[in-house]
Design a protein around this motif. Structure first.
Motif, PDB file in Angstrom:
ATOM      1  N   MET A   1      13.449  37.171  19.390  1.00 21.31           N
ATOM      2  CA  MET A   1      14.232  36.412  20.352  1.00 21.31           C
ATOM      3  C   MET A   1      13.317  35.317  20.869  1.00 21.31           C
ATOM      4  SD  MET A   1      17.257  36.728  21.416  1.00 21.31           S
ATOM      5  CE  MET A   1      18.413  36.566  22.708  1.00 21.31           C
ATOM      6  N   VAL A   2      13.800  34.103  20.837  1.00 20.17           N
ATOM      7  CA  VAL A   2      13.014  32.946  21.246  1.00 20.17           C
ATOM      8  C   VAL A   2      13.701  32.341  22.470  1.00 20.17           C
ATOM      9  CG1 VAL A   2      12.080  30.724  20.513  1.00 20.17           C
ATOM     10  CG2 VAL A   2      12.352  32.574  18.833  1.00 20.17           C
ATOM     11  N   PHE A   3      12.979  32.286  23.582  1.00 20.45           N
ATOM     12  CA  PHE A   3      13.538  31.800  24.838  1.00 20.45           C
ATOM     13  C   PHE A   3      12.974  30.433  25.196  1.00 20.45           C
ATOM     14  CE2 PHE A   3      13.229  36.446  25.251  1.00 20.45           C
ATOM     15  CZ  PHE A   3      14.548  36.766  25.508  1.00 20.45           C
ATOM     16  N   MET A   4      13.853  29.477  25.420  1.00 19.68           N
ATOM     17  CA  MET A   4      13.444  28.183  25.972  1.00 19.68           C
ATOM     18  C   MET A   4      13.499  28.363  27.483  1.00 19.68           C
ATOM     19  SD  MET A   4      12.711  24.862  25.497  1.00 19.68           S
ATOM     20  CE  MET A   4      13.340  24.278  23.945  1.00 19.68           C
ATOM     21  N   LYS A   5      12.358  28.218  28.130  1.00 17.86           N
ATOM     22  CA  LYS A   5      12.309  28.412  29.574  1.00 17.86           C
ATOM     23  C   LYS A   5      12.880  27.184  30.286  1.00 17.86           C
ATOM     24  CE  LYS A   5      10.301  32.440  29.691  1.00 17.86           C
ATOM     25  NZ  LYS A   5       9.339  32.863  30.647  1.00 17.86           N
ATOM     26  N   ALA A   6      13.439  27.420  31.459  1.00 14.35           N
ATOM     27  CA  ALA A   6      14.014  26.351  32.271  1.00 14.35           C
ATOM     28  C   ALA A   6      12.902  25.488  32.858  1.00 14.35           C
ATOM     29  CB  ALA A   6      14.863  26.947  33.389  1.00 14.35           C
ATOM     30  N   ASN A   7      13.261  24.269  33.207  1.00 12.24           N
ATOM     31  CA  ASN A   7      12.371  23.400  33.971  1.00 12.24           C
ATOM     32  C   ASN A   7      13.199  22.773  35.091  1.00 12.24           C
ATOM     33  OD1 ASN A   7      13.776  21.188  32.844  1.00 12.24           O
ATOM     34  ND2 ASN A   7      12.306  20.993  31.179  1.00 12.24           N
ATOM     35  N   GLU A   8      12.605  21.924  35.887  1.00 14.91           N
ATOM     36  CA  GLU A   8      13.323  21.346  37.027  1.00 14.91           C
ATOM     37  C   GLU A   8      14.574  20.595  36.579  1.00 14.91           C
ATOM     38  OE1 GLU A   8      10.876  19.157  39.756  1.00 14.91           O
ATOM     39  OE2 GLU A   8       9.382  20.759  39.836  1.00 14.91           O
ATOM     40  N   ASP A   9      14.473  19.846  35.486  1.00 14.87           N
ATOM     41  CA  ASP A   9      15.631  19.091  35.005  1.00 14.87           C
ATOM     42  C   ASP A   9      16.764  20.012  34.562  1.00 14.87           C
ATOM     43  OD1 ASP A   9      14.549  16.609  35.521  1.00 14.87           O
ATOM     44  OD2 ASP A   9      13.970  16.212  33.439  1.00 14.87           O
ATOM     45  N   SER A  10      16.447  21.023  33.754  1.00 16.29           N
ATOM     46  CA  SER A  10      17.511  21.915  33.275  1.00 16.29           C
ATOM     47  C   SER A  10      18.156  22.677  34.431  1.00 16.29           C
ATOM     48  CB  SER A  10      16.986  22.882  32.204  1.00 16.29           C
ATOM     49  OG  SER A  10      16.036  23.780  32.730  1.00 16.29           O
TER      50      SER A  10
ATOM     51  N   GLU B   1      10.645  31.540  35.394  1.00 17.42           N
ATOM     52  CA  GLU B   1      11.184  32.848  35.035  1.00 17.42           C
ATOM     53  C   GLU B   1      12.631  32.770  34.558  1.00 17.42           C
ATOM     54  OE1 GLU B   1       9.265  35.491  34.856  1.00 17.42           O
ATOM     55  OE2 GLU B   1       7.588  34.299  35.581  1.00 17.42           O
ATOM     56  N   VAL B   2      13.201  31.570  34.515  1.00 19.59           N
ATOM     57  CA  VAL B   2      14.607  31.392  34.152  1.00 19.59           C
ATOM     58  C   VAL B   2      14.691  30.916  32.701  1.00 19.59           C
ATOM     59  CG1 VAL B   2      16.695  30.065  34.665  1.00 19.59           C
ATOM     60  CG2 VAL B   2      15.261  30.893  36.538  1.00 19.59           C
ATOM     61  N   VAL B   3      15.641  31.455  31.961  1.00 18.71           N
ATOM     62  CA  VAL B   3      15.858  31.071  30.568  1.00 18.71           C
ATOM     63  C   VAL B   3      16.914  29.967  30.526  1.00 18.71           C
ATOM     64  CG1 VAL B   3      16.656  31.887  28.312  1.00 18.71           C
ATOM     65  CG2 VAL B   3      15.239  33.371  29.750  1.00 18.71           C
ATOM     66  N   ALA B   4      16.619  28.887  29.793  1.00 20.26           N
ATOM     67  CA  ALA B   4      17.550  27.760  29.663  1.00 20.26           C
ATOM     68  C   ALA B   4      18.293  27.792  28.331  1.00 20.26           C
ATOM     69  CB  ALA B   4      16.795  26.442  29.816  1.00 20.26           C
ATOM     70  N   GLY B   5      17.795  28.551  27.380  1.00 15.27           N
ATOM     71  CA  GLY B   5      18.435  28.662  26.080  1.00 15.27           C
ATOM     72  C   GLY B   5      17.716  29.704  25.244  1.00 15.27           C
ATOM     73  N   TYR B   6      18.319  30.034  24.117  1.00 16.26           N
ATOM     74  CA  TYR B   6      17.723  31.075  23.281  1.00 16.26           C
ATOM     75  C   TYR B   6      18.099  30.874  21.815  1.00 16.26           C
ATOM     76  CZ  TYR B   6      22.313  33.060  22.611  1.00 16.26           C
ATOM     77  OH  TYR B   6      23.617  33.228  22.239  1.00 16.26           O
ATOM     78  N   TRP B   7      17.303  31.469  20.955  1.00 15.48           N
ATOM     79  CA  TRP B   7      17.602  31.634  19.537  1.00 15.48           C
ATOM     80  C   TRP B   7      17.333  33.088  19.186  1.00 15.48           C
ATOM     81  CZ3 TRP B   7      14.306  27.455  20.823  1.00 15.48           C
ATOM     82  CH2 TRP B   7      14.790  26.181  20.524  1.00 15.48           C
ATOM     83  N   LEU B   8      18.072  33.602  18.231  1.00 19.59           N
ATOM     84  CA  LEU B   8      17.764  34.887  17.613  1.00 19.59           C
ATOM     85  C   LEU B   8      17.472  34.575  16.160  1.00 19.59           C
ATOM     86  CD1 LEU B   8      17.558  37.975  17.706  1.00 19.59           C
ATOM     87  CD2 LEU B   8      20.015  38.060  17.213  1.00 19.59           C
ATOM     88  N   TRP B   9      16.262  34.903  15.708  1.00 17.03           N
ATOM     89  CA  TRP B   9      15.813  34.564  14.361  1.00 17.03           C
ATOM     90  C   TRP B   9      15.473  35.818  13.567  1.00 17.03           C
ATOM     91  CZ3 TRP B   9      11.481  30.557  15.874  1.00 17.03           C
ATOM     92  CH2 TRP B   9      12.078  29.395  16.356  1.00 17.03           C
ATOM     93  N   GLN B  10      15.642  35.714  12.255  1.00 18.95           N
ATOM     94  CA  GLN B  10      15.167  36.713  11.303  1.00 18.95           C
ATOM     95  C   GLN B  10      14.020  36.049  10.549  1.00 18.95           C
ATOM     96  OE1 GLN B  10      16.684  39.960  10.540  1.00 18.95           O
ATOM     97  NE2 GLN B  10      14.714  40.199   9.556  1.00 18.95           N
ATOM     98  N   VAL B  11      12.798  36.520  10.769  1.00 18.38           N
ATOM     99  CA  VAL B  11      11.614  35.909  10.156  1.00 18.38           C
ATOM    100  C   VAL B  11      10.823  36.964   9.386  1.00 18.38           C
ATOM    101  CG1 VAL B  11      11.386  34.031  11.844  1.00 18.38           C
ATOM    102  CG2 VAL B  11      10.310  36.227  12.315  1.00 18.38           C
ATOM    103  N   LYS B  12       9.921  36.491   8.538  1.00 15.55           N
ATOM    104  CA  LYS B  12       9.081  37.408   7.769  1.00 15.55           C
ATOM    105  C   LYS B  12       7.963  38.004   8.615  1.00 15.55           C
ATOM    106  CE  LYS B  12       9.891  34.957   3.436  1.00 15.55           C
ATOM    107  NZ  LYS B  12      10.416  33.667   3.874  1.00 15.55           N
ATOM    108  N   SER B  13       7.500  37.233   9.624  1.00 13.90           N
ATOM    109  CA  SER B  13       6.393  37.689  10.455  1.00 13.90           C
ATOM    110  C   SER B  13       6.434  36.977  11.806  1.00 13.90           C
ATOM    111  CB  SER B  13       5.056  37.372   9.772  1.00 13.90           C
ATOM    112  OG  SER B  13       4.855  35.967   9.732  1.00 13.90           O
ATOM    113  N   PHE B  14       5.701  37.541  12.745  1.00 17.77           N
ATOM    114  CA  PHE B  14       5.588  36.913  14.062  1.00 17.77           C
ATOM    115  C   PHE B  14       4.932  35.542  13.930  1.00 17.77           C
ATOM    116  CE2 PHE B  14       4.001  36.272  18.351  1.00 17.77           C
ATOM    117  CZ  PHE B  14       5.100  36.643  19.103  1.00 17.77           C
ATOM    118  N   ASP B  15       3.935  35.440  13.052  1.00 14.21           N
ATOM    119  CA  ASP B  15       3.259  34.159  12.833  1.00 14.21           C
ATOM    120  C   ASP B  15       4.227  33.086  12.345  1.00 14.21           C
ATOM    121  OD1 ASP B  15       0.822  35.193  13.645  1.00 14.21           O
ATOM    122  OD2 ASP B  15       0.124  35.590  11.607  1.00 14.21           O
ATOM    123  N   GLU B  16       5.198  33.470  11.509  1.00 10.85           N
ATOM    124  CA  GLU B  16       6.191  32.503  11.050  1.00 10.85           C
ATOM    125  C   GLU B  16       7.010  31.994  12.241  1.00 10.85           C
ATOM    126  OE1 GLU B  16       9.885  31.974   7.900  1.00 10.85           O
ATOM    127  OE2 GLU B  16       9.337  33.992   8.513  1.00 10.85           O
ATOM    128  N   ALA B  17       7.378  32.890  13.148  1.00  8.84           N
ATOM    129  CA  ALA B  17       8.126  32.474  14.338  1.00  8.84           C
ATOM    130  C   ALA B  17       7.314  31.493  15.178  1.00  8.84           C
ATOM    131  CB  ALA B  17       8.516  33.698  15.167  1.00  8.84           C
TER     132      ALA B  17
END
Length: 144
Positions: free
Chosen positions: A4-13, A74-90
């Motif tokens: 799970m990849v989380f884009m964290k919020a910022n002041e603008d979002s 601490e707020v999430v602004a968006g997300y992706w769910l990925w299927q990858v071969k390894s953590f390093d690939e993510a």
């Protein structure tokens, strides 16, 4: 492995500032690369926390706290769910993400898989989990 990849919020979002056409096009191109690579399972942007709520549990009782939430990092602004071969690939894919502004942060977390739970996830519980996943998929397909 799924991550799970989380884009964290910022002041603008958090203020509801929408991305420019150029920023949207860059993100669309990035998402297209993710889809073509076969790793993107899902992904969306989220409304500001002012439109959300948190349910906190203390002593077994739920309390609803309406947004906005003051600690932006601490707020999430968006997300992706990925299927990858390894953590390093993510990590490598995240490093290629187009700018979310001058200052932004992305968090990557592995998703628990059935085998991570060991013997505690009995064959009966595994079967029940699989049935629930299939039932959920069928309902989504029926709802169109």
């Amino acid at each position: 492995m799924r991550v799970m990849v989380f884009m964290k919020a910022n002041e603008d979002s958090e203020r509801g500032v929408m991305p420019s056409e150029e920023e949207l096009a860059a993100m669309m191109a990035y998402n297209e690369e993710l889809v073509k690579s076969g790793i993107m399972l899902a992904g969306d942007g989220l409304q500001p926390s002012s439109k959300g709520a948190r349910v906190q549990f203390s002593g077994g009782s739920p309390t609803v706290v309406d947004g906005p939430f003051t600690e932006t990092k601490e707020v999430v602004a968006g997300y992706w769910l990925w299927q990858v071969k390894s953590f390093d690939e993510a990590v490598e894919w995240v490093k290629r993400c187009p700018s979310g502004g001058p200052d932004f942060e992305i968090e990557i977390r592995p998703v628990f898989e059935a085998e991570d739970f060991g013997d505690e996830l009995t064959p009966e519980l595994r079967e029940k989990e699989q049935q629930l996943r299939e039932q959920g998929q069928q309902l989504r397909e029926q709802q169109g």
